[in-house]
Design a protein around this motif. Structure first.
Motif, PDB file in Angstrom:
ATOM      1  N   ARG A 173       0.831  -1.193   0.000  1.00 52.28           N
ATOM      2  CA  ARG A 173       0.000   0.000   0.000  1.00 52.28           C
ATOM      3  C   ARG A 173       0.871   1.251   0.000  1.00 52.28           C
ATOM      4  NH1 ARG A 173      -3.207   2.334   4.947  1.00 52.28           N
ATOM      5  NH2 ARG A 173      -1.552   1.271   6.002  1.00 52.28           N
ATOM      6  N   HIS A 174       1.881   1.310   0.873  1.00 49.02           N
ATOM      7  CA  HIS A 174       2.740   2.493   0.939  1.00 49.02           C
ATOM      8  C   HIS A 174       3.601   2.652  -0.308  1.00 49.02           C
ATOM      9  CE1 HIS A 174       2.309   2.334   5.555  1.00 49.02           C
ATOM     10  NE2 HIS A 174       1.431   3.174   5.044  1.00 49.02           N
ATOM     11  N   LYS A 175       4.038   1.532  -0.873  1.00 50.18           N
ATOM     12  CA  LYS A 175       4.826   1.599  -2.102  1.00 50.18           C
ATOM     13  C   LYS A 175       4.017   2.256  -3.219  1.00 50.18           C
ATOM     14  CE  LYS A 175       7.714  -2.508  -1.570  1.00 50.18           C
ATOM     15  NZ  LYS A 175       8.043  -3.803  -2.188  1.00 50.18           N
ATOM     16  N   ARG A 176       2.759   1.849  -3.365  1.00 52.97           N
ATOM     17  CA  ARG A 176       1.903   2.422  -4.423  1.00 52.97           C
ATOM     18  C   ARG A 176       1.702   3.919  -4.208  1.00 52.97           C
ATOM     19  NH1 ARG A 176      -1.155  -2.500  -3.776  1.00 52.97           N
ATOM     20  NH2 ARG A 176      -2.459  -1.341  -2.321  1.00 52.97           N
ATOM     21  N   LEU A 177       1.531   4.327  -2.964  1.00 55.37           N
ATOM     22  CA  LEU A 177       1.356   5.748  -2.646  1.00 55.37           C
ATOM     23  C   LEU A 177       2.580   6.544  -3.079  1.00 55.37           C
ATOM     24  CD1 LEU A 177      -0.129   8.099  -1.173  1.00 55.37           C
ATOM     25  CD2 LEU A 177       1.061   7.347   0.905  1.00 55.37           C
ATOM     26  N   VAL A 178       3.762   6.073  -2.721  1.00 51.35           N
ATOM     27  CA  VAL A 178       5.000   6.787  -3.057  1.00 51.35           C
ATOM     28  C   VAL A 178       5.249   6.768  -4.559  1.00 51.35           C
ATOM     29  CG1 VAL A 178       7.499   6.825  -2.726  1.00 51.35           C
ATOM     30  CG2 VAL A 178       5.994   6.452  -0.762  1.00 51.35           C
ATOM     31  N   GLU A 179       4.986   5.646  -5.209  1.00 48.44           N
ATOM     32  CA  GLU A 179       5.167   5.594  -6.659  1.00 48.44           C
ATOM     33  C   GLU A 179       4.194   6.541  -7.364  1.00 48.44           C
ATOM     34  OE1 GLU A 179       6.878   1.508  -8.194  1.00 48.44           O
ATOM     35  OE2 GLU A 179       5.095   1.191  -6.929  1.00 48.44           O
ATOM     36  N   GLY A 180       2.976   6.650  -6.874  1.00 48.68           N
ATOM     37  CA  GLY A 180       2.023   7.613  -7.432  1.00 48.68           C
ATOM     38  C   GLY A 180       2.505   9.035  -7.255  1.00 48.68           C
TER      39      GLY A 180
ATOM     40  N   LEU B 109       5.683   9.962  -6.994  1.00 52.98           N
ATOM     41  CA  LEU B 109       6.816  10.146  -7.905  1.00 52.98           C
ATOM     42  C   LEU B 109       6.359  10.346  -9.345  1.00 52.98           C
ATOM     43  CD1 LEU B 109       9.341   7.510  -6.536  1.00 52.98           C
ATOM     44  CD2 LEU B 109       9.584   9.996  -6.494  1.00 52.98           C
ATOM     45  N   ARG B 110       5.383   9.549  -9.786  1.00 52.98           N
ATOM     46  CA  ARG B 110       4.873   9.720 -11.163  1.00 52.98           C
ATOM     47  C   ARG B 110       4.309  11.120 -11.365  1.00 52.98           C
ATOM     48  NH1 ARG B 110       3.410   4.418 -10.500  1.00 52.98           N
ATOM     49  NH2 ARG B 110       1.340   4.919  -9.707  1.00 52.98           N
ATOM     50  N   ALA B 111       3.512  11.580 -10.405  1.00 56.23           N
ATOM     51  CA  ALA B 111       2.911  12.913 -10.513  1.00 56.23           C
ATOM     52  C   ALA B 111       3.982  13.996 -10.496  1.00 56.23           C
ATOM     53  CB  ALA B 111       1.907  13.133  -9.381  1.00 56.23           C
ATOM     54  N   ALA B 112       4.938  13.895  -9.582  1.00 56.97           N
ATOM     55  CA  ALA B 112       5.997  14.906  -9.486  1.00 56.97           C
ATOM     56  C   ALA B 112       6.857  14.910 -10.751  1.00 56.97           C
ATOM     57  CB  ALA B 112       6.860  14.662  -8.247  1.00 56.97           C
ATOM     58  N   ALA B 113       7.186  13.729 -11.271  1.00 61.63           N
ATOM     59  CA  ALA B 113       8.041  13.634 -12.457  1.00 61.63           C
ATOM     60  C   ALA B 113       7.378  14.203 -13.703  1.00 61.63           C
ATOM     61  CB  ALA B 113       8.447  12.181 -12.704  1.00 61.63           C
ATOM     62  N   ARG B 114       6.056  14.139 -13.787  1.00 64.98           N
ATOM     63  CA  ARG B 114       5.373  14.706 -14.965  1.00 64.98           C
ATOM     64  C   ARG B 114       4.962  16.159 -14.741  1.00 64.98           C
ATOM     65  NH1 ARG B 114       1.160  11.038 -13.238  1.00 64.98           N
ATOM     66  NH2 ARG B 114      -0.612  12.244 -12.509  1.00 64.98           N
ATOM     67  N   GLY B 115       5.311  16.709 -13.558  1.00 67.71           N
ATOM     68  CA  GLY B 115       5.029  18.118 -13.282  1.00 67.71           C
ATOM     69  C   GLY B 115       3.616  18.389 -12.815  1.00 67.71           C
ATOM     70  N   ASP B 116       2.890  17.379 -12.382  1.00 62.68           N
ATOM     71  CA  ASP B 116       1.515  17.538 -11.907  1.00 62.68           C
ATOM     72  C   ASP B 116       1.539  17.804 -10.399  1.00 62.68           C
ATOM     73  OD1 ASP B 116      -1.164  17.405 -11.245  1.00 62.68           O
ATOM     74  OD2 ASP B 116      -1.538  15.562 -12.379  1.00 62.68           O
TER      75      ASP B 116
ATOM     76  N   SER C 100      -0.508  19.330  -8.423  1.00 62.17           N
ATOM     77  CA  SER C 100      -1.767  19.089  -7.723  1.00 62.17           C
ATOM     78  C   SER C 100      -1.895  17.626  -7.313  1.00 62.17           C
ATOM     79  CB  SER C 100      -2.938  19.503  -8.609  1.00 62.17           C
ATOM     80  OG  SER C 100      -4.154  19.211  -7.991  1.00 62.17           O
ATOM     81  N   ALA C 101      -1.630  16.728  -8.233  1.00 62.77           N
ATOM     82  CA  ALA C 101      -1.715  15.297  -7.929  1.00 62.77           C
ATOM     83  C   ALA C 101      -0.645  14.890  -6.921  1.00 62.77           C
ATOM     84  CB  ALA C 101      -1.583  14.482  -9.202  1.00 62.77           C
ATOM     85  N   ALA C 102       0.558  15.435  -7.063  1.00 65.26           N
ATOM     86  CA  ALA C 102       1.634  15.111  -6.119  1.00 65.26           C
ATOM     87  C   ALA C 102       1.294  15.636  -4.723  1.00 65.26           C
ATOM     88  CB  ALA C 102       2.954  15.704  -6.597  1.00 65.26           C
ATOM     89  N   ARG C 103       0.804  16.865  -4.640  1.00 66.56           N
ATOM     90  CA  ARG C 103       0.463  17.476  -3.350  1.00 66.56           C
ATOM     91  C   ARG C 103      -0.647  16.706  -2.639  1.00 66.56           C
ATOM     92  NH1 ARG C 103       2.533  21.743  -1.812  1.00 66.56           N
ATOM     93  NH2 ARG C 103       2.847  22.703  -3.822  1.00 66.56           N
TER      94      ARG C 103
END
Length: 92
Positions: free
Chosen positions: A1-8, A10-17, A19-22
């Motif tokens: 569960r925590h791995k998926r949260l962190v990967e989500g 990272l994906r959001a931050a890496a694509r510049g999103d 709002s989704a990262a925050r």
């Protein structure tokens, strides 16, 4: 569960999103470069541009990710709430 949260996150931050990262961070979450140098979410996103990762390890409330990006390779530590679905701190 925590791995998926962190990967989500990272994906959001890496694509510049930002709002989704925050949305994956707790309201008081600290983002630092090393232990003490404060880093904004936009700065972290810039550093993570073009990032990919293959190794994600979770132990207790800490998730560690081996990241390769345009700025080189590094390790990202995320402190995750035990019972919640939010990241309390990110150390790059």
């Amino acid at each position: 569960r925590h791995k998926r949260l962190v990967e989500g996150f990272l994906r959001a931050a890496a694509r510049g999103d930002e709002s989704a990262a925050r949305s994956k961070l707790s309201p008081a979450a600290a983002i630092t470069m090393g232990d003490n140098d404060a880093l904004g979410l936009a700065e972290l996103g810039e550093r993570l541009r073009g990032a990919n990762w293959a190794k994600v390890i979770a132990a207790g409330s800490t998730v560690v990710v081996s990241v390769a990006c345009d700025h080189g390779r590094g390790i990202l530590f995320a402190e995750v709430a035990w019972r919640g679905n939010q990241i309390n701190a990110v150390h790059w």
